[in-house]
Design a protein around this motif. Structure first.
Motif, PDB file in Angstrom:
ATOM      1  N   ALA A   1       0.823  -1.207   0.000  1.00 48.90           N
ATOM      2  CA  ALA A   1       0.000   0.000   0.000  1.00 48.90           C
ATOM      3  C   ALA A   1       0.859   1.260   0.000  1.00 48.90           C
ATOM      4  CB  ALA A   1      -0.941  -0.011   1.198  1.00 48.90           C
ATOM      5  N   TRP A   2       1.973   1.220   0.697  1.00 48.00           N
ATOM      6  CA  TRP A   2       2.859   2.386   0.770  1.00 48.00           C
ATOM      7  C   TRP A   2       3.506   2.676  -0.584  1.00 48.00           C
ATOM      8  CZ3 TRP A   2       4.886   6.639   2.757  1.00 48.00           C
ATOM      9  CH2 TRP A   2       6.206   6.970   2.491  1.00 48.00           C
ATOM     10  N   HIS A   3       3.968   1.648  -1.273  1.00 42.92           N
ATOM     11  CA  HIS A   3       4.679   1.852  -2.534  1.00 42.92           C
ATOM     12  C   HIS A   3       3.739   1.987  -3.727  1.00 42.92           C
ATOM     13  CE1 HIS A   3       8.823   1.298  -1.138  1.00 42.92           C
ATOM     14  NE2 HIS A   3       8.376   0.343  -0.351  1.00 42.92           N
ATOM     15  N   PHE A   4       2.632   1.234  -3.731  1.00 43.21           N
ATOM     16  CA  PHE A   4       1.785   1.172  -4.919  1.00 43.21           C
ATOM     17  C   PHE A   4       0.392   1.734  -4.700  1.00 43.21           C
ATOM     18  CE2 PHE A   4       4.587  -2.646  -4.909  1.00 43.21           C
ATOM     19  CZ  PHE A   4       5.470  -2.203  -5.875  1.00 43.21           C
ATOM     20  N   GLN A   5       0.025   2.110  -3.497  1.00 43.14           N
ATOM     21  CA  GLN A   5      -1.295   2.661  -3.165  1.00 43.14           C
ATOM     22  C   GLN A   5      -2.412   1.717  -3.602  1.00 43.14           C
ATOM     23  OE1 GLN A   5       0.892   4.954  -5.163  1.00 43.14           O
ATOM     24  NE2 GLN A   5       1.841   5.047  -3.151  1.00 43.14           N
TER      25      GLN A   5
ATOM     26  N   GLY B   1      -5.382   5.074  -1.858  1.00 42.09           N
ATOM     27  CA  GLY B   1      -4.816   6.375  -1.550  1.00 42.09           C
ATOM     28  C   GLY B   1      -3.465   6.272  -0.871  1.00 42.09           C
ATOM     29  N   LEU B   2      -3.007   7.412  -0.380  1.00 36.31           N
ATOM     30  CA  LEU B   2      -1.677   7.493   0.221  1.00 36.31           C
ATOM     31  C   LEU B   2      -1.661   6.907   1.628  1.00 36.31           C
ATOM     32  CD1 LEU B   2      -0.629  11.094  -0.887  1.00 36.31           C
ATOM     33  CD2 LEU B   2       0.037   8.915  -1.930  1.00 36.31           C
ATOM     34  N   ILE B   3      -0.511   6.346   1.993  1.00 39.90           N
ATOM     35  CA  ILE B   3      -0.280   5.797   3.324  1.00 39.90           C
ATOM     36  C   ILE B   3       0.778   6.650   4.007  1.00 39.90           C
ATOM     37  CG2 ILE B   3       0.528   3.786   4.619  1.00 39.90           C
ATOM     38  CD1 ILE B   3      -2.150   3.353   3.346  1.00 39.90           C
ATOM     39  N   PRO B   4       0.546   7.106   5.231  1.00 40.00           N
ATOM     40  CA  PRO B   4       1.549   7.946   5.896  1.00 40.00           C
ATOM     41  C   PRO B   4       2.786   7.137   6.258  1.00 40.00           C
ATOM     42  CG  PRO B   4      -0.227   7.407   7.412  1.00 40.00           C
ATOM     43  CD  PRO B   4      -0.648   6.903   6.059  1.00 40.00           C
ATOM     44  N   PRO B   5       3.960   7.730   6.205  1.00 38.04           N
ATOM     45  CA  PRO B   5       5.185   6.996   6.568  1.00 38.04           C
ATOM     46  C   PRO B   5       5.210   6.575   8.032  1.00 38.04           C
ATOM     47  CG  PRO B   5       5.650   9.335   6.220  1.00 38.04           C
ATOM     48  CD  PRO B   5       4.252   9.101   5.759  1.00 38.04           C
ATOM     49  N   GLU B   6       4.492   7.314   8.894  1.00 41.28           N
ATOM     50  CA  GLU B   6       4.460   6.926  10.308  1.00 41.28           C
ATOM     51  C   GLU B   6       3.834   5.550  10.491  1.00 41.28           C
ATOM     52  OE1 GLU B   6       3.064   9.654   9.106  1.00 41.28           O
ATOM     53  OE2 GLU B   6       4.457  11.259   9.700  1.00 41.28           O
TER      54      GLU B   6
ATOM     55  N   LEU C   1      -3.989   3.053  13.686  1.00 45.86           N
ATOM     56  CA  LEU C   1      -4.646   4.315  14.001  1.00 45.86           C
ATOM     57  C   LEU C   1      -4.157   5.463  13.132  1.00 45.86           C
ATOM     58  CD1 LEU C   1      -4.774   4.120  17.913  1.00 45.86           C
ATOM     59  CD2 LEU C   1      -6.626   3.685  16.286  1.00 45.86           C
ATOM     60  N   THR C   2      -2.942   5.385  12.638  1.00 41.02           N
ATOM     61  CA  THR C   2      -2.381   6.470  11.819  1.00 41.02           C
ATOM     62  C   THR C   2      -2.590   6.259  10.333  1.00 41.02           C
ATOM     63  OG1 THR C   2      -0.221   5.356  11.850  1.00 41.02           O
ATOM     64  CG2 THR C   2      -0.626   7.023  13.550  1.00 41.02           C
ATOM     65  N   LEU C   3      -3.277   5.200   9.927  1.00 40.05           N
ATOM     66  CA  LEU C   3      -3.440   4.928   8.501  1.00 40.05           C
ATOM     67  C   LEU C   3      -4.190   6.043   7.783  1.00 40.05           C
ATOM     68  CD1 LEU C   3      -4.233   1.103   8.313  1.00 40.05           C
ATOM     69  CD2 LEU C   3      -2.193   2.290   7.507  1.00 40.05           C
ATOM     70  N   GLY C   4      -5.152   6.653   8.435  1.00 42.52           N
ATOM     71  CA  GLY C   4      -5.953   7.679   7.773  1.00 42.52           C
ATOM     72  C   GLY C   4      -5.428   9.086   7.914  1.00 42.52           C
ATOM     73  N   SER C   5      -4.205   9.245   8.403  1.00 47.03           N
ATOM     74  CA  SER C   5      -3.687  10.603   8.660  1.00 47.03           C
ATOM     75  C   SER C   5      -2.983  11.219   7.460  1.00 47.03           C
ATOM     76  CB  SER C   5      -2.718  10.574   9.848  1.00 47.03           C
ATOM     77  OG  SER C   5      -1.602   9.741   9.575  1.00 47.03           O
ATOM     78  N   ALA C   6      -2.778  10.459   6.386  1.00 46.67           N
ATOM     79  CA  ALA C   6      -2.098  11.011   5.210  1.00 46.67           C
ATOM     80  C   ALA C   6      -3.015  11.973   4.477  1.00 46.67           C
ATOM     81  CB  ALA C   6      -1.656   9.892   4.276  1.00 46.67           C
ATOM     82  N   ARG C   7      -2.458  13.078   4.052  1.00 47.19           N
ATOM     83  CA  ARG C   7      -3.235  14.084   3.339  1.00 47.19           C
ATOM     84  C   ARG C   7      -3.043  13.918   1.836  1.00 47.19           C
ATOM     85  NH1 ARG C   7      -3.007  20.713   3.870  1.00 47.19           N
ATOM     86  NH2 ARG C   7      -4.670  21.112   2.344  1.00 47.19           N
ATOM     87  N   THR C   8      -4.132  13.916   1.112  1.00 52.75           N
ATOM     88  CA  THR C   8      -4.094  13.747  -0.333  1.00 52.75           C
ATOM     89  C   THR C   8      -3.851  15.092  -1.006  1.00 52.75           C
ATOM     90  OG1 THR C   8      -5.657  11.912  -0.178  1.00 52.75           O
ATOM     91  CG2 THR C   8      -5.366  12.924  -2.335  1.00 52.75           C
ATOM     92  N   PRO C   9      -2.935  15.168  -1.963  1.00 47.49           N
ATOM     93  CA  PRO C   9      -2.708  16.446  -2.653  1.00 47.49           C
ATOM     94  C   PRO C   9      -3.931  16.851  -3.459  1.00 47.49           C
ATOM     95  CG  PRO C   9      -1.513  14.672  -3.735  1.00 47.49           C
ATOM     96  CD  PRO C   9      -2.048  14.111  -2.461  1.00 47.49           C
ATOM     97  N   ASP C  10      -4.119  18.164  -3.580  1.00 40.87           N
ATOM     98  CA  ASP C  10      -5.248  18.688  -4.354  1.00 40.87           C
ATOM     99  C   ASP C  10      -4.911  18.800  -5.835  1.00 40.87           C
ATOM    100  OD1 ASP C  10      -7.269  19.528  -2.165  1.00 40.87           O
ATOM    101  OD2 ASP C  10      -5.372  20.360  -1.472  1.00 40.87           O
ATOM    102  N   ILE C  11      -3.639  19.029  -6.144  1.00 36.15           N
ATOM    103  CA  ILE C  11      -3.205  19.181  -7.535  1.00 36.15           C
ATOM    104  C   ILE C  11      -1.884  18.442  -7.706  1.00 36.15           C
ATOM    105  CG2 ILE C  11      -2.619  20.806  -9.382  1.00 36.15           C
ATOM    106  CD1 ILE C  11      -4.144  22.944  -7.848  1.00 36.15           C
ATOM    107  N   LEU C  12      -1.726  17.755  -8.831  1.00 40.90           N
ATOM    108  CA  LEU C  12      -0.472  17.113  -9.201  1.00 40.90           C
ATOM    109  C   LEU C  12      -0.043  17.644 -10.557  1.00 40.90           C
ATOM    110  CD1 LEU C  12      -1.104  13.410  -8.108  1.00 40.90           C
ATOM    111  CD2 LEU C  12       0.496  15.020  -7.070  1.00 40.90           C
ATOM    112  N   ILE C  13       1.267  17.954 -10.667  1.00 39.64           N
ATOM    113  CA  ILE C  13       1.814  18.537 -11.889  1.00 39.64           C
ATOM    114  C   ILE C  13       3.017  17.707 -12.311  1.00 39.64           C
ATOM    115  CG2 ILE C  13       2.695  20.640 -12.971  1.00 39.64           C
ATOM    116  CD1 ILE C  13       1.495  22.195 -10.588  1.00 39.64           C
TER     117      ILE C  13
END
Length: 848
Positions: free
Chosen positions: A514-518, A586-591, A623-635
């Motif tokens: 999940a961390w590497h490939f989402q 989605g993204l997984i926090p490194p913590e 408990l920290t799985l949902g703490s990652a913030r998703t970017p609003d824009i990718l360029i």
């Protein structure tokens, strides 16, 4: 053995050795059992009437360990937990936990090195290494401090190993696109699913122009390839060389990193050719490597001819490691069901090959009982399996995953040769140390992390199950079963074993995937239960049989049986993939990954109740799985592709046909289910279109994606976000007062919005720092303040994060030499009548 006494190796003697069980746990050979009572120290008899004070003086001094344990027995009740933890820690260290932690601390140093924002200096690194070594030797009499210093020394050693590998490779990577006539020697030829050929070539020379900074190895694709060209041939042709791209988004897969440590200095395609050139003398090692590669290609062609179709491509991937020709839809089905590991030659294939060869050898020796009773046939079988997997490694192309798996299995087979247990954490630690010493950069890759996590979890689970079985009472009488019941029991046992293996390995590796490939595989347990019996019983054994029969021309029927098994594998994977829900998470926090890794290390390397310490870390990871913030824009790093997150799990993209690999990665990172393509505006004039769009955006509250006219695109989201892509500064200036984010697809242009709050990202910035992600402050649009000059809701100040921050690392230094990074326009051929002027860099244009 007396009641409650201690049996040592010396006291057991020859009598104990003869009656000792064969499969004894090696952990108990070096430490006391947990419940063993320590004998009291023997004290000489004293005369009657001796005073207590004199008795205390004449009593012998207990040993240091005895004093520690006796003091622990008289501690206060509030300190019982600390006493128990201390005793358990001492027991773990005596059982060899310290050695198991060596690759862990080396890996910490490796991860720290590759996470640094700048390259460390050799002088500083060598000084820290020497100082930590001296400090470790100086405090050797203080046990706890000595252990801490050892851990620090191994961490610094991991940094030094990574630095040494980076310095040793020193891969030459081109910094800009260039067309050149190239002459080189073919190292490898791969058949791609699109029908093209991909060649890995060692560069001999370049001309028109002559490259002063010439890459040593390149990877080039060709539409057609003459049949006389094979591995080892010298070829020439006109090629277009391209530098490797950076991360497709921050903290994502980095092609530059992979190519640098793979020795690839450029990629590209043939504009004309290739064709054979004059053959030059090659070193002996190169000729041997070319001969092995030609053999691989010949075997792969024979397999494809015998089986045919996608089954033939998968069979070629399993036997010789050639997997470029597998159709992408089959690859995706296997990824979605969590069985893609059967395609990449790894520990599973090495273990199946070794197990098949050992089974054949043991069966052969069983036909000669007299010989088997006088010789260690188990060691002979292990030695034969070791040679078999080495041959398998050579014929599979010696990819990194196969080399790592070979090291792991070779260590276990060598342990069998020396009468040791094969499946132990100590052997796994030795394998990890060897891999880190040879290729430390693999530590930060998903292959190393997932393979060692799965193996450690399986070895730990096997050890725990063995301990549980050893504590169970042994049945004295066995009830004889019939054939049907025995077969049923064996089948149930096999399925339960496969299920347990899939669950343990899946739990250990899911978070890393999940961390590497989402993405995760929700039905991986079902898929592995359905597919792995076919792979283990039909596919891989008959692959070994076919390989052994191939020199005699008897491989055809065996390959046909293997192909039937692969047909079943493809059918099952596609059916289960159709049933599988969306796998993007989605993204997984490194913590979360860090806490899960700590929990895995503690759970697999401890043998006492200290395993329970892993629970808080595992819970914290969840408990920290949902703490990652998703970017609003990718360029993207070339400023051509922009993706914006919209409400309802949708993302809008500014190009009708975006790059499939990039878009798939971005969609999974943003946890998007729907991608909205752009629409074309009726207004052909880009400037007028942008003004009209801004004016209409003040009344509209919903967006249906990007609207484009020419090279200008704009998007207005319901939250008030206005994103504009402009081809130049003149067009971008018209949106400065209204836009939230402006992306300028011109490397020469600077930001025209100096007095505006709009965030401007230019192509030059992206060429220097890589792809970017933009985060917006979440403000309630209902209470947002509307300015007098702009009717759009005010959004929090955007924050831009680039993929490459800080000074360039060695695998990114080529970026500063591209035309875009230097602020130059695209290259154009000079015309004799009107030579093009070369822009002059000012002091402010220098790249830091």
């Amino acid at each position: 053995m007396q009641g409650g006494g201690l049996v040592t190796l010396s006291s057991a003697g020859s009598h104990g050795a003869k009656n000792a069980p064969f499969d004894v746990s090696e952990r108990n050979l070096f430490a006391l059992p947990e419940a063993t009572a320590l004998p009291a120290p023997h004290a000489p008899a004293l005369p009657e009437g001796t005073s207590p004070a004199l008795s205390s003086e004449l009593a012998p001094l207990p040993s240091r360990r005895t004093r520690f344990l006796q003091a622990a027995h008289v501690t206060l009740p509030l300190r019982r937990f600390g006493r128990s933890a201390s005793l358990a820690f001492v027991l773990e260290m005596e059982r060899g936990a310290g050695f198991l932690l060596v690759p862990v601390f080396l890996s910490i140093g490796v991860v720290f090195y590759f996470s640094m924002s700048q390259e460390p200096r050799w002088t500083v690194l060598l000084g820290l290494t020497g100082a930590s070594a001296v400090l470790t030797w100086a405090v050797r009499r203080h046990h706890k401090i000595h252990l801490c210093c050892l851990a620090l020394l191994f961490c610094i050693s991991g940094v030094a190993l990574s630095k040494f590998q980076t310095w040793r490779l020193d891969t030459r990577v081109i910094g800009s696109d260039i067309t050149v006539r190239l002459t080189g020697r073919v190292v490898e030829i791969e058949d791609m699913a699109s029908g093209r050929k991909r060649l890995t070539i060692d560069v001999v020379s370049t001309e028109r122009p002559k490259l002063r900074y010439q890459p040593e190895r390149v990877r080039i694709s060709a539409r057609n390839l003459p049949p006389e060209i094979a591995a080892g041939s010298d070829v020439t042709g006109l090629v277009r060389l391209l530098p490797p791209s950076g991360p497709i988004r921050p903290d994502s897969y980095d092609t530059s990193f992979s190519n640098y440590f793979g020795g690839i200095g450029a990629s590209g395609f043939f504009l004309s050719g290739p064709k054979l050139s004059e053959q030059t003398d090659a070193p002996l090692a190169t000729r041997i490597s070319a001969a092995i590669e030609r053999g691989r290609q010949a075997v792969a062609g024979r397999i494809r001819h015998s089986i045919g179709g996608p089954e033939g491509e998968i069979a070629a991937a399993l036997i010789v490691g050639v997997r470029a020709g597998i159709p992408e839809e089959i690859n995706e089905a296997m990824r979605k069901t969590g069985i893609y590991h059967i395609i990449s030659i790894s520990g599973l294939h090495m273990a199946l090959v070794a197990g098949t060869v050992m089974g054949l050898m043991r069966g052969l020796f069983a036909a000669f009982p007299d010989f088997s009773s006088r010789h260690p046939v188990r060691k002979y079988a292990a030695l034969t399996a070791l040679f078999a997997i080495f041959a398998y490694l050579l014929i599979s192309g010696m990819v990194v995953a196969a080399v790592r798996s070979f090291i792991m299995l070779a260590v276990m087979l060598v342990a069998v040769l020396f009468d040791g247990s094969a499946l132990t954490m100590r052997n796994l630690a030795i394998s990890a140390i060897i891999v880190i010493l040879v290729t430390p950069h693999e530590v930060v890759g998903p292959s190393f992390q997932m393979s060692f996590a799965a193996t450690a979890a399986l070895v730990g689970a096997y050890a725990a199950w063995s301990d549980y079985k050893a504590r169970r009472p042994v049945a004295r009488f066995y009830r004889k079963s019939g054939l049907v019941r025995s077969l049923t029991r064996a089948l149930v046992t096999m399925m339960v074993g496969l299920a347990a293996t899939s669950v343990v390995a899946g739990v250990a590796t899911t978070l890393y995937a999940a961390w590497h490939f989402q993405r995760i595989a929700p039905l991986s347990l079902l898929a592995n239960l359905a597919v792995m019996p076919v792979v283990s019983i039909i596919v891989m054994p008959f692959a070994v049989f076919a390989s052994l029969a191939m020199p005699f021309g008897l491989d055809g029927p065996l390959l046909q049986i293997m192909g039937k098994g692969l047909t079943a594998v493809i059918f099952l994977s596609e059916r289960i993939a159709d049933m599988s829900p969306v796998d993007a998470i989605g993204l997984i926090p490194p913590e979360a990954v860090l806490l899960a890794t700590i929990a895995l290390v503690i759970a697999t390397m401890t043998t006492t109740w200290l395993r329970l310490v892993a629970l808080p870390f595992a819970i914290g990871s969840l408990l920290t799985l949902g703490s990652a913030r998703t970017p609003d824009i990718l360029i993207s790093e070339d400023a051509r592709l922009i993706t914006v997150a919209i409400e309802g799990g949708q993302v809008a993209v500014n190009r009708p046909r975006p790059n499939a690999f990039t878009m798939d990665n971005w969609s999974r990172a943003m946890d998007a289910e729907t991608v909205l393509p752009p629409t074309r505006a009726k207004q052909p004039d880009e400037g007028i279109f942008l003004q009209d769009f801004i004016a209409s955006a003040r009344q509209e509250s919903k967006a249906a994606g990007f609207v484009c006219s020419g090279k200008t695109c704009a998007l207005r989201s319901p939250s008030g976000l206005l994103v504009v892509q402009a081809p130049d500064a003149a067009t971008a200036a018209k949106a400065c007062a209204h836009a939230t984010v402006i992306v300028i697809e011109d490397a020469v242009t600077r930001s025209p919005c100096q007095k505006s709050q709009a965030i401007v990202v230019t192509r030059r910035e992206l060429a220097q720092k890589g792809s970017a992600e933009v985060y917006l402050e979440k403000i309630d649009t209902a209470s947002a303040v509307v300015s007098a000059g702009n009717s759009l809701p005010i959004i929090g100040e955007p924050k831009v994060r680039f993929a490459i921050e800080g000074n360039y690392r060695p695998w990114h230094t080529q970026r500063r030499y591209s035309r875009e990074a230097r602020g130059l326009p695209p290259y154009e051929r000079k015309v004799a009548s009107a030579p093009a002027e070369t822009p002059v860099l000012s002091a402010s244009d220098k790249i830091e």
